[in-house]
Design a protein around this motif. Sequence first.
Motif, short mmCIF file in Angstrom:
data_model
loop_
_atom_site.label_atom_id
_atom_site.label_comp_id
_atom_site.label_asym_id
_atom_site.label_seq_id
_atom_site.Cartn_x
_atom_site.Cartn_y
_atom_site.Cartn_z
N ASN A 218 0.86 -1.17 0.00
CA ASN A 218 0.00 0.00 0.00
C ASN A 218 0.90 1.23 0.00
O ASN A 218 1.81 1.34 0.82
N LYS A 219 0.67 2.16 -0.90
CA LYS A 219 1.55 3.32 -1.01
C LYS A 219 1.51 4.22 0.22
O LYS A 219 2.41 5.05 0.42
N SER A 220 0.50 4.04 1.06
CA SER A 220 0.38 4.83 2.29
C SER A 220 0.84 4.07 3.53
O SER A 220 0.75 4.59 4.64
N LEU A 221 1.32 2.85 3.36
CA LEU A 221 1.63 2.00 4.50
C LEU A 221 2.62 2.66 5.45
O LEU A 221 2.43 2.63 6.68
N LEU A 222 3.68 3.27 4.92
CA LEU A 222 4.74 3.81 5.77
C LEU A 222 4.34 5.13 6.45
O LEU A 222 5.12 5.68 7.22
N LEU A 223 3.13 5.58 6.17
CA LEU A 223 2.60 6.78 6.83
C LEU A 223 1.73 6.43 8.04
O LEU A 223 1.38 7.29 8.84
N LYS A 224 1.40 5.14 8.16
CA LYS A 224 0.43 4.72 9.17
C LYS A 224 1.12 4.44 10.51
O LYS A 224 2.20 3.85 10.54
N PRO A 225 0.46 4.80 11.61
CA PRO A 225 1.03 4.47 12.93
C PRO A 225 0.85 3.00 13.24
O PRO A 225 -0.08 2.36 12.73
N ILE A 226 1.73 2.45 14.06
CA ILE A 226 1.52 1.09 14.54
C ILE A 226 0.29 1.08 15.45
O ILE A 226 -0.13 2.12 15.96
N ALA A 227 -0.29 -0.06 15.62
CA ALA A 227 -1.47 -0.18 16.47
C ALA A 227 -1.06 -0.11 17.94
O ALA A 227 0.09 -0.38 18.30
N GLY A 228 -2.01 0.29 18.77
CA GLY A 228 -1.79 0.23 20.21
C GLY A 228 -1.20 1.47 20.84
O GLY A 228 -0.85 1.45 22.03
N LEU A 229 -1.09 2.58 20.09
CA LEU A 229 -0.59 3.81 20.69
C LEU A 229 -1.64 4.39 21.64
O LEU A 229 -2.84 4.36 21.34
N SER A 230 -1.19 4.92 22.75
CA SER A 230 -2.11 5.61 23.66
C SER A 230 -2.51 6.94 23.04
O SER A 230 -1.92 7.38 22.04
N ASP A 231 -3.51 7.60 23.63
CA ASP A 231 -3.94 8.90 23.11
C ASP A 231 -2.78 9.89 23.12
O ASP A 231 -2.58 10.66 22.17
N GLU A 232 -2.00 9.88 24.19
CA GLU A 232 -0.85 10.79 24.30
C GLU A 232 0.20 10.46 23.24
O GLU A 232 0.75 11.37 22.61
#
Length: 464
Positions: free
Chosen positions: A46-60
């Motif tokens: 996906n051309k946008s893959l490297l822009l996506k955050p990993i899962a599980g980040l807190s709100d902060e």
Amino acid sequence: MLQIQKRQNYNLKLFKTILIKSLVVSFATGLFAVNGLGKDLSSEKNKSLLLKPIAGLSDEEYDKFILGKSFFRIPWVEAPSATTARDGLGPLFNANTCASCHPSNGRGTLYNSKGDFSRSLIPKLSLENNKKDENILKTKGLIPDPIYGVQIALNANHGVKFEAKTDITYTEKKITFPDGEIDTILKPNYALKELQYGPLHKDSVLTFRIAPTLNGLGLLSDISNEDILKNEDEFDKNKDGISGRANYVYSPITKKTELGKYSWKATTTSIIHQTADAANNDMGLTTTYYPDENCTKQQEACNKAPKARDALDITDMRLEAMSFYLKKRKTYTIDKNTTTYKDGIKIFKQIGCNKCHIESFETKSGIKITPFTDMLLHDMGEGLADGRNEFKATRSEWRTPPLWGLALHKKINGKNPRLLHDGRARDFQEAILWHGGEAQSIKEAFMNLEKEKRKKLLKFLEEV
């Protein structure tokens, strides 16, 4: 009673539906676990893959990710400006965003949409090292050109002259395989045009570097130094022809000499170090670690250019957010369950590519990754020598570039990646044919493969 029976039947059907969906999710999750994929890794092209955050980040953490992303992607502007959070660009610079050189966080392109050399291709300068300059060498790792510094700026703010423009030509060289196949590789002839501040120093060495992919930086940073150094074999004690060694460089972050991990010759020690260095050299932005404008003493207009309102263009908090953003993005990795992988990895190992492009590491966090690098320096021979020494890296030594993530290049840019440090290779076969020095025997082994095996290996490399 009839209504109660209907309600019970409906609830039973609903329960079955939920159960089936849960099993599907569990099965899919299990598959991801088997493949080593999950919140950090993905084999999705996906051309946008490297822009996506990993899962599980807190709100902060997510807020910090978005802040870092904004400073990475939103353009910086010339001072003085009402946009005080983004002023400070230049006075000399190559690009006004990090994303200009790293489109969608991937590898840079050799040419732009107009067919001109892109901003991802950076001219670098240095002088031959000598003992008189030991103090400079200790902290910078090289001797800058007295007029132009360590890097040519292709652009400048109003009232300041840019430094020069790229002017590379190519000479074709025919390579004949043992089975009669003929391929053509391109030898670059480096040059600059429109030099605005006079000629280069007579001893200046000119080279070019293309912006590498940022795929998996966070996971690479989580490999322990011990795991990197255990692959060192500087004096080739095992007699396999491969003698990888570490580069040790000065860190402006810790004020100490540390293991170099990033850049083409492993000259930066951490993601913050790499980010601050690129911000200063590529965009003329100041930080705690590079507090001076990117001007030499002889460039008067550059030194007198208007300053940003704040003393530092990127505060420590913003620099930390940018580093956090780079660490906490999804990482592309090859799907090991495909025939392409299974066929290709056998040949890859058979001819010895994995001696430098080490397939697997386990990070300190316990994540198994396949970056295809040892992060060490190797002598690649005269064909790839650029004449530039950087700390302990000699003119012909290069850090083994990670191969993962190159499979996304065509998705991101609509064209195949130009490979090697200066983009001279138009495909993986050309890149292999440029290998020499420690990799000479491996190149010869590739050339001696039957053509069908060469095709399988190249297809594998395109998917890494």
